[in-house]
Design a protein around this motif. Structure first.
Motif, PDB file in Angstrom:
ATOM      1  N   ILE A 264       0.865  -1.184   0.000  1.00  0.00           N
ATOM      2  CA  ILE A 264       0.000   0.000   0.000  1.00  0.00           C
ATOM      3  C   ILE A 264       0.898   1.229   0.000  1.00  0.00           C
ATOM      4  O   ILE A 264       1.786   1.357   0.849  1.00  0.00           O
ATOM      5  CB  ILE A 264      -0.936  -0.004   1.216  1.00  0.00           C
ATOM      6  CG1 ILE A 264      -1.912  -1.190   1.110  1.00  0.00           C
ATOM      7  CG2 ILE A 264      -1.704   1.302   1.314  1.00  0.00           C
ATOM      8  CD1 ILE A 264      -2.889  -1.301   2.252  1.00  0.00           C
ATOM      9  N   VAL A 265       0.660   2.115  -0.962  1.00  0.00           N
ATOM     10  CA  VAL A 265       1.552   3.265  -1.188  1.00  0.00           C
ATOM     11  C   VAL A 265       0.757   4.561  -1.139  1.00  0.00           C
ATOM     12  O   VAL A 265      -0.292   4.690  -1.783  1.00  0.00           O
ATOM     13  CB  VAL A 265       2.263   3.137  -2.550  1.00  0.00           C
ATOM     14  CG1 VAL A 265       3.231   4.301  -2.761  1.00  0.00           C
ATOM     15  CG2 VAL A 265       2.988   1.801  -2.658  1.00  0.00           C
ATOM     16  N   ARG A 266       1.239   5.498  -0.371  1.00  0.00           N
ATOM     17  CA  ARG A 266       0.690   6.860  -0.298  1.00  0.00           C
ATOM     18  C   ARG A 266      -0.809   6.885   0.015  1.00  0.00           C
ATOM     19  O   ARG A 266      -1.565   7.695  -0.530  1.00  0.00           O
ATOM     20  CB  ARG A 266       0.987   7.635  -1.591  1.00  0.00           C
ATOM     21  CG  ARG A 266       2.452   7.970  -1.771  1.00  0.00           C
ATOM     22  CD  ARG A 266       2.667   8.896  -2.951  1.00  0.00           C
ATOM     23  NE  ARG A 266       2.389   8.235  -4.212  1.00  0.00           N
ATOM     24  CZ  ARG A 266       3.265   7.474  -4.867  1.00  0.00           C
ATOM     25  NH1 ARG A 266       4.478   7.291  -4.357  1.00  0.00           N
ATOM     26  NH2 ARG A 266       2.946   6.901  -6.006  1.00  0.00           N
ATOM     27  N   THR A 267      -1.252   6.015   0.845  1.00  0.00           N
ATOM     28  CA  THR A 267      -2.627   6.030   1.328  1.00  0.00           C
ATOM     29  C   THR A 267      -2.699   5.160   2.578  1.00  0.00           C
ATOM     30  O   THR A 267      -1.829   4.316   2.807  1.00  0.00           O
ATOM     31  CB  THR A 267      -3.611   5.509   0.266  1.00  0.00           C
ATOM     32  OG1 THR A 267      -4.947   5.666   0.729  1.00  0.00           O
ATOM     33  CG2 THR A 267      -3.361   4.050  -0.057  1.00  0.00           C
TER      34      THR A 267
ATOM     35  N   PRO B  76       6.634  -0.529   0.948  1.00  0.00           N
ATOM     36  CA  PRO B  76       6.209   0.241  -0.231  1.00  0.00           C
ATOM     37  C   PRO B  76       7.251   0.333  -1.334  1.00  0.00           C
ATOM     38  O   PRO B  76       6.897   0.535  -2.505  1.00  0.00           O
ATOM     39  CB  PRO B  76       5.907   1.626   0.347  1.00  0.00           C
ATOM     40  CG  PRO B  76       5.522   1.360   1.764  1.00  0.00           C
ATOM     41  CD  PRO B  76       6.375   0.209   2.199  1.00  0.00           C
TER      42      PRO B  76
ATOM     43  N   MET C  30      -0.583  -3.898  -5.939  1.00  0.00           N
ATOM     44  CA  MET C  30      -0.219  -2.605  -5.359  1.00  0.00           C
ATOM     45  C   MET C  30      -1.471  -1.746  -5.287  1.00  0.00           C
ATOM     46  O   MET C  30      -2.172  -1.565  -6.288  1.00  0.00           O
ATOM     47  CB  MET C  30       0.847  -1.893  -6.196  1.00  0.00           C
ATOM     48  CG  MET C  30       1.126  -0.468  -5.688  1.00  0.00           C
ATOM     49  SD  MET C  30       2.616   0.307  -6.351  1.00  0.00           S
ATOM     50  CE  MET C  30       2.228   0.393  -8.091  1.00  0.00           C
ATOM     51  N   TRP C  31      -1.724  -1.218  -4.098  1.00  0.00           N
ATOM     52  CA  TRP C  31      -2.857  -0.321  -3.890  1.00  0.00           C
ATOM     53  C   TRP C  31      -2.284   1.042  -3.523  1.00  0.00           C
ATOM     54  O   TRP C  31      -1.626   1.210  -2.502  1.00  0.00           O
ATOM     55  CB  TRP C  31      -3.753  -0.845  -2.769  1.00  0.00           C
ATOM     56  CG  TRP C  31      -5.018  -0.049  -2.610  1.00  0.00           C
ATOM     57  CD1 TRP C  31      -5.222   1.024  -1.800  1.00  0.00           C
ATOM     58  CD2 TRP C  31      -6.254  -0.274  -3.290  1.00  0.00           C
ATOM     59  NE1 TRP C  31      -6.502   1.492  -1.929  1.00  0.00           N
ATOM     60  CE2 TRP C  31      -7.175   0.710  -2.835  1.00  0.00           C
ATOM     61  CE3 TRP C  31      -6.688  -1.209  -4.226  1.00  0.00           C
ATOM     62  CZ2 TRP C  31      -8.478   0.781  -3.292  1.00  0.00           C
ATOM     63  CZ3 TRP C  31      -7.991  -1.141  -4.688  1.00  0.00           C
ATOM     64  CH2 TRP C  31      -8.877  -0.163  -4.217  1.00  0.00           C
ATOM     65  N   THR C  32      -2.527   2.034  -4.387  1.00  0.00           N
ATOM     66  CA  THR C  32      -1.936   3.350  -4.161  1.00  0.00           C
ATOM     67  C   THR C  32      -3.019   4.418  -4.211  1.00  0.00           C
ATOM     68  O   THR C  32      -4.036   4.273  -4.890  1.00  0.00           O
ATOM     69  CB  THR C  32      -0.843   3.645  -5.211  1.00  0.00           C
ATOM     70  OG1 THR C  32      -0.355   4.978  -5.022  1.00  0.00           O
ATOM     71  CG2 THR C  32      -1.385   3.517  -6.624  1.00  0.00           C
TER      72      THR C  32
ATOM     73  N   SER D  72      -2.459   7.540  -5.280  1.00  0.00           N
ATOM     74  CA  SER D  72      -2.124   8.604  -6.224  1.00  0.00           C
ATOM     75  C   SER D  72      -1.844   8.008  -7.597  1.00  0.00           C
ATOM     76  O   SER D  72      -1.785   6.787  -7.769  1.00  0.00           O
ATOM     77  CB  SER D  72      -0.905   9.392  -5.727  1.00  0.00           C
ATOM     78  OG  SER D  72       0.209   8.536  -5.594  1.00  0.00           O
TER      79      SER D  72
ATOM     80  N   LEU E 240       0.104   6.847 -10.918  1.00  0.00           N
ATOM     81  CA  LEU E 240       1.341   6.089 -11.075  1.00  0.00           C
ATOM     82  C   LEU E 240       2.236   6.743 -12.126  1.00  0.00           C
ATOM     83  O   LEU E 240       1.753   7.165 -13.181  1.00  0.00           O
ATOM     84  CB  LEU E 240       1.033   4.651 -11.491  1.00  0.00           C
ATOM     85  CG  LEU E 240       0.326   3.814 -10.426  1.00  0.00           C
ATOM     86  CD1 LEU E 240      -0.231   2.540 -11.035  1.00  0.00           C
ATOM     87  CD2 LEU E 240       1.285   3.482  -9.298  1.00  0.00           C
TER      88      LEU E 240
ATOM     89  N   VAL F 109      -2.335  -3.273 -10.396  1.00  0.00           N
ATOM     90  CA  VAL F 109      -2.343  -1.970  -9.735  1.00  0.00           C
ATOM     91  C   VAL F 109      -3.726  -1.358  -9.881  1.00  0.00           C
ATOM     92  O   VAL F 109      -4.456  -1.662 -10.831  1.00  0.00           O
ATOM     93  CB  VAL F 109      -1.267  -1.029 -10.319  1.00  0.00           C
ATOM     94  CG1 VAL F 109       0.124  -1.557 -10.054  1.00  0.00           C
ATOM     95  CG2 VAL F 109      -1.490  -0.829 -11.818  1.00  0.00           C
TER      96      VAL F 109
ATOM     97  N   SER G 222      -9.487   8.151  -5.793  1.00  0.00           N
ATOM     98  CA  SER G 222      -9.427   7.093  -4.778  1.00  0.00           C
ATOM     99  C   SER G 222     -10.549   7.358  -3.782  1.00  0.00           C
ATOM    100  O   SER G 222     -10.354   8.037  -2.772  1.00  0.00           O
ATOM    101  CB  SER G 222      -8.068   7.105  -4.068  1.00  0.00           C
ATOM    102  OG  SER G 222      -7.031   6.797  -4.969  1.00  0.00           O
TER     103      SER G 222
END
Length: 673
Positions: free
Chosen positions: A64-67, A86, A94-96, A98, A100, A114, A365
């Motif tokens: 999980i990236v940036r959330t 991350p 991958m769950w982000t 923002s 990509l 993603v 998101s």
């Protein structure tokens, strides 16, 4: 395993064909021998070790990236997924929160997924959304794509806004172009109240919202796109109705009361009047209802909820179609494998007192926070169904693990034995596809769509269906033509030839009772004069000499049309003989030219003329032609509102869809296509 798990399980075969039941496996693909991982919302509560078994056995992982999405983390962990750092590249999902970067997309393998497509900001940035919708309005008619309130981007369109304001003094609503959750939003009733220091949107305020118990509300809809090429759109059967906390009043004295005019949960939860509900089974209490509870209420009030939901689906499709070209092109440029991207959008829709839905914004998101039991009930089921749906048979979480170059355990070997052999894979499908004239790529797409539909859970596919493809299929072909078809001169000439044939058919068509209508006769006379002028000029540009015996204006209208149609046909024959041999995109281009109407072809040729700053490619440039004539033709071709060339003054209008949608309860599935 718990009895509940056993009741919802599917067969899980070992090497001896002895069936073992497991709730997280379903079989799909050719011969039903490809395992797909099935997610269950209740797993986050039961924490059943048997549910985690498959994910742990095949060492599935996520990051999980940036959330901070606790719900996503809980669901994946409950199914045996292991969270990695991350910065790690060893992940299946991958769950982000923002967008990509292109370099990340280019490095994706076919066993990774993603949750964003490249350039999704074409929908989720308010200014880009407005520009895309505005472009579709200009191309296909304002009414057809009237899904947004009248909007201006400031400061660039400040003067246009002031002109519109002078005709309708408001109120108007101001929004930053790249914000969410109601941040920076305010109402104005005078242009002087606007700050022009940054880019903002100002939209006509919908001052006749549909009210429930005198409160304004909007609806959060969850829309899943699994592919942009081809375009596949799902709408989740359940959503959220979010209410303001102060009763609605149109009086100007309340214009600054955000708790009255804004429906965002993030705004109204700060109000002292906010009412929460602690019982997930009570869906019509407090300031947040389920969408189905809202629809039941409206139906009890005698409102046509079936027509309402049809209009909502229409709004969603048109919105996504407006950005389809840009996002599909970015996918081709940056994404190396089909099926690795998916996207869950949050559509915020306001319904007015006439039951017309208006698009407020599209969220990149959408919030998955579960501040109330109703949130958890709806969002956990939705996310679980989404993860099950986005699995692809070719690159499912389970099948790809078996392709890794690590030693196979006994359990892995048993699973691999279940995979179809190369001889078995797609044999029957290839045979059927060849009979239907389909390519292998098209067969794969059809299988993928079919497999997705079978595991859609609570998601309802709204595009494509038989009806929505009939309504929007041609518009997508037209959009594709803009991007793909007119890279060659031959294609431009073929489209122009097809256009001339449509004009010829119109001239040959029986006039019927219209012949006695003076207004129609005057317009028809003008149209024929344009055709005559065109033939006089264009015949000189042909390599082969062609004598035009054009009809006299003294003849009856019917005779003039018949003679002119014949002469235009002679011109088309000569024109087509001059076509150069050149490789073209035969399939997509031929389909477009075959199905396109006269106005469709006019629109594309206008686009081509503007793009190349010349109409000489399809009008002809023979040295025998008049330079003056050519320049006049090209000048006329650049004038969009007076048509592509002097043949027609008709404007392009894409037909509006009829009523369609689900009957009865909102959760009932629509027909598959």
């Amino acid at each position: 395993p718990s009895p509940q798990c056993m009741n919802t399980s599917q067969n899980f075969s070992n090497g001896n064909n002895k069936k073992i039941k497991h709730p997280c496996i379903m079989w799909t693909g050719g011969f039903r021998r490809i395992p797909i991982l099935v997610f269950h919302a209740e797993a986050i509560l039961t924490k059943d070790s048997y549910i985690r078994l498959i994910g742990e056995r095949y060492r599935l992982s996520f990051k999980i990236v940036r959330t901070d999405s606790r719900l996503v983390r809980s669901i994946l962990s409950a199914h045996g997924f292991r969270e990695v750092h991350p910065s790690s590249n060893e992940y299946n999902l991958m769950w982000t929160g923002s967008h990509l970067k292109p370099y990340i997309l280019r490095t994706l393998t076919d066993i990774q997924k993603v949750n964003h497509f490249p350039r999704s900001y074409e929908l989720t940035r308010k200014d880009r959304l407005y520009k895309n919708i505005n472009r579709m309005q200009q191309a296909y008619g304002f009414k057809t794509f009237h899904v947004l309130p009248q909007t201006f981007i400031l400061p660039a369109e400040y003067q246009e806004f002031c002109n519109s304001y002078s005709k309708d003094r408001g109120p108007w609503i101001v929004k930053p172009v790249a914000s969410s959750r109601g941040r920076g939003v305010y109402l104005i009733n005078n242009p002087n109240q606007i700050s022009l220091e940054e880019n903002i949107l100002v939209s006509r305020y919908i001052n006749n919202p549909l009210l429930i118990d005198d409160f304004k509300f909007d609806v959060r809809l969850y829309v899943l796109v699994t592919s942009y090429d081809p375009l596949i759109i799902y709408l989740y059967e359940e959503g959220l109705a979010r209410f303001a906390t102060v009763r609605y009043d149109q009086g100007s004295k309340n214009i600054k009361n955000q708790f009255m005019h804004l429906t965002n949960y993030s705004v109204n939860k700060k109000s002292g009047d906010y009412v929460s509900c602690d019982d997930p089974e009570v869906e019509d209490y407090g300031n947040k209802w389920s969408m189905s509870a809202m629809l039941r209420y409206l139906k009890q009030e005698g409102r046509d909820t079936t027509s309402l939901m049809a209009s909502v689906e229409d709004l969603i499709i048109k919105t996504i179609v407006s950005a389809e070209l840009a996002i599909a092109a970015a996918c081709k440029a940056f994404v190396p494998h089909r099926g690795v991207c998916f996207e869950l959008y949050g559509f915020d829709v306001l319904i007015d007192s006439t039951l017309k839905p208006w698009l407020l914004e599209v969220n990149l998101s959408p919030s998955l926070a579960c501040d109330a039991p109703l949130d958890l009930k709806i969002k956990a089921s939705m996310i679980s169904d989404m993860f099950t749906l986005v699995e692809k048979a070719k690159t499912s979480f389970l099948t790809v693990i078996l392709q890794r170059s690590r030693p196979l355990s006994a359990s892995d070997a048993e699973m691999k034995n279940l995979m179809p052999s190369a001889k078995e894979k797609g044999t029957s499908g290839r045979h059927v596809g060849s009979m239907l004239g389909l390519s292998m790529e098209e067969i794969k797409v059809l299988r993928r769509v079919k497999d997705e539909y079978e595991r859609r859970g609570g998601f309802i596919r709204i595009f494509p269906t038989p009806l929505t493809w009939e309504i929007y299929g041609l518009i997508l072909l037209l959009i594709a033509a803009y991007d793909l078809c007119f890279c060659s001169k031959v294609q431009a000439r073929r489209a122009f030839s097809a256009y001339l044939q449509r004009v010829q058919l119109r001239l040959m068509k029986e006039a019927g009772d219209q012949v006695h209508n003076p207004a129609w006769a005057a317009k028809e006379d003008e149209q024929m004069e344009l055709v005559v002028r065109f033939l006089k000029r264009a015949a000189n540009n042909l390599q082969q000499s062609l004598r035009m015996l054009l009809p006299s204006r003294r003849l009856a209208l019917y005779d003039r049309r018949r003679i002119l149609a014949h002469q235009l046909g002679e011109f088309i024959i000569c024109y087509n003989r001059e076509e150069e041999e050149e490789g073209v995109d035969a399939e997509g281009f031929h389909e477009f030219v075959t199905k396109a109407s006269e106005s469709d072809l006019e629109e594309v040729l206008t686009f081509y003329t503007h793009k190349n700053k010349s109409a000489s490619v399809f009008l002809g440039t023979c040295c025998g032609g008049s330079k003056h004539s050519n320049s006049q033709m090209e000048s006329r071709a650049k004038e969009r509102h007076s048509s592509l060339h002097p043949l027609s003054h008709s404007k392009f209008h894409f037909r509006s869809p009829g009523n369609y949608g689900r009957n009865g309860k909102t959760a009932a599935p629509n027909s598959s296509g």
